[in-house]
Design an enzyme around this catalytic site. Structure first.
Site, PDB file in Angstrom:
ATOM      1  CB  SER A 134      -0.889  -0.037   1.257  1.00  0.00           C
ATOM      2  OG  SER A 134      -1.680   1.111   1.344  1.00  0.00           O
ATOM      3  CE  LYS A 160      -4.714   0.012   0.099  1.00  0.00           C
ATOM      4  NZ  LYS A 160      -5.402  -0.818   1.127  1.00  0.00           N
ATOM      5  CE  LYS A 162      -4.083   3.513   2.186  1.00  0.00           C
ATOM      6  NZ  LYS A 162      -5.363   3.002   2.703  1.00  0.00           N
ATOM      7  CG  ASP A 187      -7.836   2.172   0.383  1.00  0.00           C
ATOM      8  OD1 ASP A 187      -9.011   2.602   0.438  1.00  0.00           O
ATOM      9  OD2 ASP A 187      -7.265   1.635   1.353  1.00  0.00           O
ATOM     10  CD  GLU A 212      -8.904  -0.933   0.245  1.00  0.00           C
ATOM     11  OE1 GLU A 212      -7.919  -1.133  -0.520  1.00  0.00           O
ATOM     12  OE2 GLU A 212      -8.833  -1.075   1.476  1.00  0.00           O
ATOM     13  CG  ASP A 237     -10.820  -1.224   4.450  1.00  0.00           C
ATOM     14  OD1 ASP A 237     -11.195  -1.721   5.523  1.00  0.00           O
ATOM     15  OD2 ASP A 237      -9.693  -0.665   4.348  1.00  0.00           O
ATOM     16  CE  LYS A 261      -7.679  -2.688   6.210  1.00  0.00           C
ATOM     17  NZ  LYS A 261      -7.902  -1.217   6.304  1.00  0.00           N
ATOM     18  N   GLY A 289      -4.499  -4.720   5.667  1.00  0.00           N
ATOM     19  CA  GLY A 289      -3.451  -4.527   6.666  1.00  0.00           C
ATOM     20  C   GLY A 289      -3.722  -3.265   7.451  1.00  0.00           C
TER      21      GLY A 289
HETATM   22  O1  OSB Z   1      -7.379   1.460   4.293  1.00  0.00           O
HETATM   23  O2  OSB Z   1      -6.284  -0.317   3.997  1.00  0.00           O
HETATM   24  C1  OSB Z   1      -6.422   0.769   4.579  1.00  0.00           C
HETATM   25  C2  OSB Z   1      -3.406   1.352   6.854  1.00  0.00           C
HETATM   26  C3  OSB Z   1      -4.024   1.876   7.966  1.00  0.00           C
HETATM   27  C4  OSB Z   1      -5.382   2.080   7.948  1.00  0.00           C
HETATM   28  C5  OSB Z   1      -6.131   1.745   6.818  1.00  0.00           C
HETATM   29  C6  OSB Z   1      -5.520   1.192   5.713  1.00  0.00           C
HETATM   30  C7  OSB Z   1      -4.124   1.030   5.717  1.00  0.00           C
HETATM   31  C8  OSB Z   1      -3.371   0.553   4.583  1.00  0.00           C
HETATM   32  C9  OSB Z   1      -1.996  -0.048   4.833  1.00  0.00           C
HETATM   33  O3  OSB Z   1      -3.711   0.688   3.418  1.00  0.00           O
HETATM   34  C10 OSB Z   1      -2.034  -1.520   4.782  1.00  0.00           C
HETATM   35  C11 OSB Z   1      -0.781  -2.129   5.356  1.00  0.00           C
HETATM   36  O4  OSB Z   1       0.220  -2.149   4.656  1.00  0.00           O
HETATM   37  O5  OSB Z   1      -0.810  -2.593   6.520  1.00  0.00           O
HETATM   38 MG    MG Z   2      -8.541   0.433   2.837  1.00  0.00          MG
END
Ligand code: OSB
Ligand code: MG
Length: 373
Positions: A134, A160, A162, A187, A212, A237, A261, A289
């Site tokens: 991510s 991915k 953001k 995402d 996402e 999510d 998750k 994650g």
């Molecule tokens: O939206 O998936 C998410 C991290 C913290 C809170 C929300 C998210 C995330 C990530 C990182 O996208 C995922 C990771 O590498 O742990």
């Molecule tokens: Mg997410």
């Protein structure tokens, strides 16, 4: 098994690089860890709640409070197995991340006592899982391309990005132009509204695996409406907090993919139900994650080895997050992480290092004679 006490601790771990999402920038993690002490041995749990209630309404101070005052007392000094935990905690509304952490610790204790790994318990069908990464919002396109290039060089099998309004189509275009048809997804962490449908449809030509959580978590129907304008598969999510909400979202046509998750849905056992439900409905799932330490990562990697996890997860290597993990590090090998095979989570905690980064501790139960903090 009898839960005699639970030790809670808070640790601080700096991230190797700031992680920016549509809801904020994070430079360190303040993690709540639990050690369940039972008459059959110990088990570890990690709470994924963030420092602030910005990803969801949960946050780590509140998780600690509800665990100490409302959740752990319901579990102490009675015969139980991990499968009983969610029913015993059911009278307390919400607080899935806090509930997940204590269920995880009990499950780890139970499986360690039985000599069974999380992977075997979940019915893992692979020895290693495909990993994605991510990538946070970057200060510039140039820095984005450098960051993505670095991860691809390390072997990550999916990127991915953001996104947020003002940082969406251009970064996706730039990554596609530079890196070709690498598996790519985005995402938004709820940053858009249904009025942005035409704008989000501009992502369609880039052949993304999924988008996402574009809309706020309670706007499940609006995701189904968005799907009439946007061809890219929608993945939820934040909206998915239980197997029931997953079933409802699928029925409504709000998503074609789900990010699982365990922390967000109240634990690994509920996460397994969502996996099973999606498998029965033909939806691919992937492991999300929450910047976990080696403890949470061990459980996530084990679950990601279940058959329905057909897309690479946000299960990145320890060094993507931390200079030094609190367990033996998870290391990327050919774009994959190996599923631990030892009893329970199958990782060992570096007790000395853990102690050195612990800034708060409390024990609930016999050893602590009630609440101490
Ligand atoms: O939206 O998936 C998410 C991290 C913290 C809170 C929300 C998210 C995330 C990530 C990182 O996208 C995922 C990771 O590498 O742990
Ligand atoms: Mg997410």
């Amino acid at each position: 098994m009898k839960l005699e006490s639970v030790e809670l601790r808070r640790i601080k771990l700096s991230l190797v690089a700031p992680f920016e999402t549509s809801f904020g920038v994070q430079t360190e993690r303040d993690v709540l860890l639990l050690k369940a002490i039972t008459d059959g041995g110990e088990g570890w749990g990690e709470c994924v709640a963030g420092e602030e209630p910005t990803y969801s309404s949960e946050y780590v101070d509140a998780a600690g409070h509800v665990l100490i005052h409302h959740l752990i007392p319901r579990l102490l000094d009675r015969e139980l197995v991990a499968a009983d935990v969610s029913a015993l905690l059911h009278p307390v509304h919400g607080h899935q991340m806090a509930k997940a952490a204590v269920e995880m610790a009990v499950l780890d204790a139970e499986l360690r006592a039985q000599g069974q790994s999380f992977g075997r318990f979940f019915g893992a069908v692979r020895r290693a899982v495909d990993c994605g990464v991510s990538v946070g919002i970057q200060p510039s396109i140039a820095e984005l391309l450098q960051t993505v290039g670095g991860y691809l060089d390390q072997g990550y099998r999916r990127i991915k990005l953001k996104i947020k309004p003002g940082w969406d189509v251009e970064p996706v275009r730039a990554v596609r132009e530079r890196f070709g048809d690498v598996p790519l997804q985005v995402d938004a962490n709820t940053a858009y509204s249904l009025a942005d449908a035409e704008h989000l449809a501009k992502l369609d030509p880039f052949g993304l695996l999924l988008i996402e959580q574009p809309l706020p978590e309670e706007q499940v129907l609006a995701h189904a409406q968005l799907a009439r304008t946007v061809r890219t598969p929608i993945c939820l999510d934040e909206s998915i907090t239980s197997a029931q909400s997953a079933a409802d979202a699928i029925e409504l046509g709000a998503c074609r993919v789900i990010n699982i998750k365990p922390g967000r849905v109240g634990g690994y056992l509920e996460a397994r139900r969502i996996h099973d439900l999606c498998a029965a409905r033909g939806l691919p799932v992937w492991m999300g994650g929450m910047l976990e330490t080696g403890i949470g990562r061990a459980g996530n990697v084990a679950m990601a080895a279940m058959p329905g996890f057909t897309l690479p997860g946000d299960t990145s290597a320890s060094d993507r997050y931390y200079h030094r993990d609190i367990t033996e590090p998870f290391v990327l090998e050919d774009g994959r992480l190996r599923v631990p095979t030892g009893p329970g989570l199958g990782v060992s905690i570096d007790a000395e290092y853990l102690e050195s980064i612990t800034y708060w501790k409390s024990v609930v139960g016999r050893a602590g004679s009630g609440v101490r903090s």
